[in-house]
Write a protein that holds these residues in place. Structure first.
Motif, PDB file in Angstrom:
ATOM      1  N   TRP A 204       0.830  -1.092  -0.034  1.00 24.64           N
ATOM      2  CA  TRP A 204       0.041  -0.032   0.259  1.00 24.64           C
ATOM      3  C   TRP A 204       0.751   1.012  -0.084  1.00 24.64           C
ATOM      4  O   TRP A 204       0.412   2.243  -0.268  1.00 24.64           O
ATOM      5  N   GLU A 205       2.061   1.192   0.306  1.00 22.08           N
ATOM      6  CA  GLU A 205       2.991   2.228   0.323  1.00 22.08           C
ATOM      7  C   GLU A 205       3.725   2.789  -0.886  1.00 22.08           C
ATOM      8  O   GLU A 205       4.512   3.680  -1.089  1.00 22.08           O
ATOM      9  N   GLY A 206       3.268   2.019  -2.131  1.00 19.17           N
ATOM     10  CA  GLY A 206       3.958   2.388  -3.285  1.00 19.17           C
ATOM     11  C   GLY A 206       3.404   3.183  -4.010  1.00 19.17           C
ATOM     12  O   GLY A 206       3.878   3.505  -5.184  1.00 19.17           O
ATOM     13  N   GLN A 207       2.342   3.868  -3.866  1.00 24.71           N
ATOM     14  CA  GLN A 207       1.431   4.814  -4.701  1.00 24.71           C
ATOM     15  C   GLN A 207       1.150   4.377  -6.152  1.00 24.71           C
ATOM     16  O   GLN A 207       1.044   5.239  -7.044  1.00 24.71           O
ATOM     17  N   GLY A 208       1.153   3.035  -6.399  1.00 26.44           N
ATOM     18  CA  GLY A 208       0.747   2.451  -7.457  1.00 26.44           C
ATOM     19  C   GLY A 208       1.902   2.543  -8.691  1.00 26.44           C
ATOM     20  O   GLY A 208       1.610   2.322  -9.731  1.00 26.44           O
ATOM     21  N   ARG A 209       2.849   2.704  -8.177  1.00 23.99           N
ATOM     22  CA  ARG A 209       4.195   2.833  -9.034  1.00 23.99           C
ATOM     23  C   ARG A 209       4.697   1.459  -9.389  1.00 23.99           C
ATOM     24  O   ARG A 209       4.957   0.633  -8.517  1.00 23.99           O
ATOM     25  N   VAL A 210       5.374   1.342 -10.612  1.00 24.80           N
ATOM     26  CA  VAL A 210       5.751  -0.145 -10.752  1.00 24.80           C
ATOM     27  C   VAL A 210       7.110   0.163 -11.554  1.00 24.80           C
ATOM     28  O   VAL A 210       7.353   1.191 -12.409  1.00 24.80           O
ATOM     29  N   LYS A 211       8.103  -0.819 -11.817  1.00 22.29           N
ATOM     30  CA  LYS A 211       9.104  -1.065 -12.522  1.00 22.29           C
ATOM     31  C   LYS A 211       8.992  -2.084 -13.665  1.00 22.29           C
ATOM     32  O   LYS A 211       8.401  -3.164 -13.592  1.00 22.29           O
ATOM     33  N   ILE A 212       9.581  -1.648 -14.835  1.00 25.09           N
ATOM     34  CA  ILE A 212       9.420  -2.623 -15.886  1.00 25.09           C
ATOM     35  C   ILE A 212      10.885  -2.812 -16.528  1.00 25.09           C
ATOM     36  O   ILE A 212      11.386  -1.639 -16.671  1.00 25.09           O
ATOM     37  N   ARG A 213      11.297  -3.918 -16.851  1.00 26.49           N
ATOM     38  CA  ARG A 213      12.581  -4.036 -17.404  1.00 26.49           C
ATOM     39  C   ARG A 213      12.684  -5.165 -18.356  1.00 26.49           C
ATOM     40  O   ARG A 213      11.943  -6.162 -18.385  1.00 26.49           O
ATOM     41  N   HIS A 214      13.322  -4.996 -19.461  1.00 26.08           N
ATOM     42  CA  HIS A 214      14.029  -6.201 -20.561  1.00 26.08           C
ATOM     43  C   HIS A 214      15.075  -6.436 -20.455  1.00 26.08           C
ATOM     44  O   HIS A 214      16.221  -5.256 -20.752  1.00 26.08           O
ATOM     45  N   VAL A 215      15.689  -7.629 -20.377  1.00 30.23           N
ATOM     46  CA  VAL A 215      17.127  -7.958 -19.833  1.00 30.23           C
ATOM     47  C   VAL A 215      17.617  -8.538 -21.051  1.00 30.23           C
ATOM     48  O   VAL A 215      18.980  -9.000 -20.956  1.00 30.23           O
ATOM     49  N   ASN A 216      16.952  -9.152 -22.127  1.00 30.27           N
ATOM     50  CA  ASN A 216      17.750  -9.864 -23.223  1.00 30.27           C
ATOM     51  C   ASN A 216      17.972  -8.896 -24.492  1.00 30.27           C
ATOM     52  O   ASN A 216      17.343  -7.958 -24.602  1.00 30.27           O
ATOM     53  N   PRO A 217      18.880  -9.458 -25.194  1.00 36.68           N
ATOM     54  CA  PRO A 217      19.336  -8.703 -26.570  1.00 36.68           C
ATOM     55  C   PRO A 217      18.275  -9.166 -27.547  1.00 36.68           C
ATOM     56  O   PRO A 217      18.598  -9.325 -28.688  1.00 36.68           O
ATOM     57  N   THR A 218      17.035  -8.657 -27.437  1.00 39.91           N
ATOM     58  CA  THR A 218      15.955  -9.003 -28.110  1.00 39.91           C
ATOM     59  C   THR A 218      14.853  -8.018 -28.194  1.00 39.91           C
ATOM     60  O   THR A 218      14.948  -7.290 -27.367  1.00 39.91           O
ATOM     61  N   PRO A 219      13.741  -8.124 -29.014  1.00 45.15           N
ATOM     62  CA  PRO A 219      12.914  -6.823 -29.063  1.00 45.15           C
ATOM     63  C   PRO A 219      11.959  -6.891 -28.141  1.00 45.15           C
ATOM     64  O   PRO A 219      11.751  -7.909 -27.544  1.00 45.15           O
ATOM     65  N   CYS A 220      11.777  -5.712 -27.751  1.00 38.74           N
ATOM     66  CA  CYS A 220      10.556  -5.536 -26.625  1.00 38.74           C
ATOM     67  C   CYS A 220       9.704  -4.045 -26.968  1.00 38.74           C
ATOM     68  O   CYS A 220      10.465  -2.891 -27.006  1.00 38.74           O
ATOM     69  N   THR A 221       8.418  -4.137 -27.275  1.00 36.23           N
ATOM     70  CA  THR A 221       7.811  -2.852 -27.293  1.00 36.23           C
ATOM     71  C   THR A 221       6.695  -3.004 -26.809  1.00 36.23           C
ATOM     72  O   THR A 221       5.603  -3.871 -27.058  1.00 36.23           O
ATOM     73  N   ILE A 222       6.257  -2.174 -25.951  1.00 38.60           N
ATOM     74  CA  ILE A 222       5.072  -2.058 -24.774  1.00 38.60           C
ATOM     75  C   ILE A 222       4.271  -0.988 -25.491  1.00 38.60           C
ATOM     76  O   ILE A 222       4.699   0.073 -25.431  1.00 38.60           O
ATOM     77  N   ARG A 223       3.073  -1.165 -25.981  1.00 36.57           N
ATOM     78  CA  ARG A 223       2.060  -0.160 -26.652  1.00 36.57           C
ATOM     79  C   ARG A 223       1.392   0.526 -25.644  1.00 36.57           C
ATOM     80  O   ARG A 223       1.081   1.584 -25.861  1.00 36.57           O
ATOM     81  N   ALA A 224       1.155  -0.276 -24.517  1.00 38.40           N
ATOM     82  CA  ALA A 224       0.292   0.272 -23.465  1.00 38.40           C
ATOM     83  C   ALA A 224       0.278  -0.537 -22.186  1.00 38.40           C
ATOM     84  O   ALA A 224       0.755  -1.737 -22.295  1.00 38.40           O
ATOM     85  N   MET A 225       0.148   0.245 -21.127  1.00 35.11           N
ATOM     86  CA  MET A 225       0.035  -0.834 -19.668  1.00 35.11           C
ATOM     87  C   MET A 225      -1.125  -0.152 -19.010  1.00 35.11           C
ATOM     88  O   MET A 225      -1.344   1.186 -18.795  1.00 35.11           O
ATOM     89  N   THR A 226      -1.824  -1.112 -18.461  1.00 33.18           N
ATOM     90  CA  THR A 226      -3.154  -0.782 -17.613  1.00 33.18           C
ATOM     91  C   THR A 226      -2.865  -1.411 -16.274  1.00 33.18           C
ATOM     92  O   THR A 226      -2.984  -2.864 -16.299  1.00 33.18           O
ATOM     93  N   PRO A 227      -2.790  -0.676 -15.215  1.00 31.23           N
ATOM     94  CA  PRO A 227      -2.722  -1.415 -14.103  1.00 31.23           C
ATOM     95  C   PRO A 227      -4.323  -1.718 -13.445  1.00 31.23           C
ATOM     96  O   PRO A 227      -5.126  -0.914 -13.739  1.00 31.23           O
TER      97      PRO A 227
END
Length: 237
Positions: free
Chosen positions: A208-231
């Motif tokens: 409850w202390e995180g204020q709804g914030r999140v972290k996202i990461r991609h760790v491989n030498p491969t493609p990653c495209t995030i078009r949208a994020m819905t919490p």
């Protein structure tokens, strides 16, 4: 604010230094970004002229070039690639025929795949992580904005385009456990990366202390495209 950290290191820092940059018209409809990058390689300061590749779109996974200061090999299947003198003493990430190899040592200008593996198409260079931190959730509540009120995220719904989900992870901004994005239907038995387009739900162990914030990461030498994020979250009334 967006910060693009170039892979490598210089003078004890965890990334390389861009000394100069220029943009020129490209021949494929994309502008070309040219950089002069300074790194410490083998204890010596080196400067290289590098060009940023165009974003990956709708190609074969083996053609994805997602490393810094890298080179491409294409030809007969081999287990060792040379011509990497500019990375002597470094560890490289490799995408070989669509399979990910991380942290391979470069020695005498060459790098080898483990276990006697061979590949006909290599993308090899310095690996990096793509990271994003979201801001505090600000949506309308029953009596106004929920900014400043305690919030807890239960899961994220990510809209992905041509993404290798095996390298994609999310985490609560407060708690330290990274959650792997898992889509069993696209995990190849031969270990090759597969690209996924669509929506995926990822549970998050939030507080409850995180204020709804999140972290996202991609760790491989491969493609990653995030078009949208819905919490999906709960908030104090």
């Amino acid at each position: 604010m967006h910060i693009h950290q170039i892979a490598g290191s210089f003078a004890g820092s965890n990334w390389a230094v861009v000394e100069s940059a220029v943009v020129t018209p490209g021949q494929d409809g994309n502008d070309d970004l040219w950089l002069i990058v300074k790194r410490t390689i083998g204890g010596v300061t080196r400067r290289y002229i590098e060009i940023k590749t165009a974003p990956f779109e709708y190609g074969g996974i083996g053609d994805a070039f997602e490393v810094d200061c890298g080179l491409t090999y294409g030809g007969v299947a081999v287990g060792t690639v040379s011509g990497l003198d500019h990375l002597n003493g470094e560890t490289a990430d490799v995408l070989a025929d669509g399979k990910v190899y991380k942290g391979l040592a470069v020695a005498a200008g060459a790098v080898s795949l483990p276990g006697g593996a061979t590949a006909a198409k290599w993308q090899v260079g310095l690996g990096y992580q793509s990271e994003a931190n979201t801001l505090e959730l600000d949506v309308g509540g029953r009596d106004g904005s929920i900014v400043g009120r305690r919030k807890k995220v239960a899961k994220l719904i990510l809209s992905l385009l041509e993404t290798d989900t095996t390298g994609l992870q999310v985490q609560s901004f407060i708690r330290g456990r990274w959650e792997q994005v898992r889509i069993p239907s696209v995990v190849a038995p031969d270990g090759m990366a597969k690209l996924f387009t669509g929506n995926v739900e990822v549970p998050i162990d939030d507080s409850w202390e995180g204020q709804g914030r999140v972290k996202i990461r991609h760790v491989n030498p491969t493609p990653c495209t995030i078009r949208a994020m819905t919490p999906v979250f709960d908030a104090e009334p």
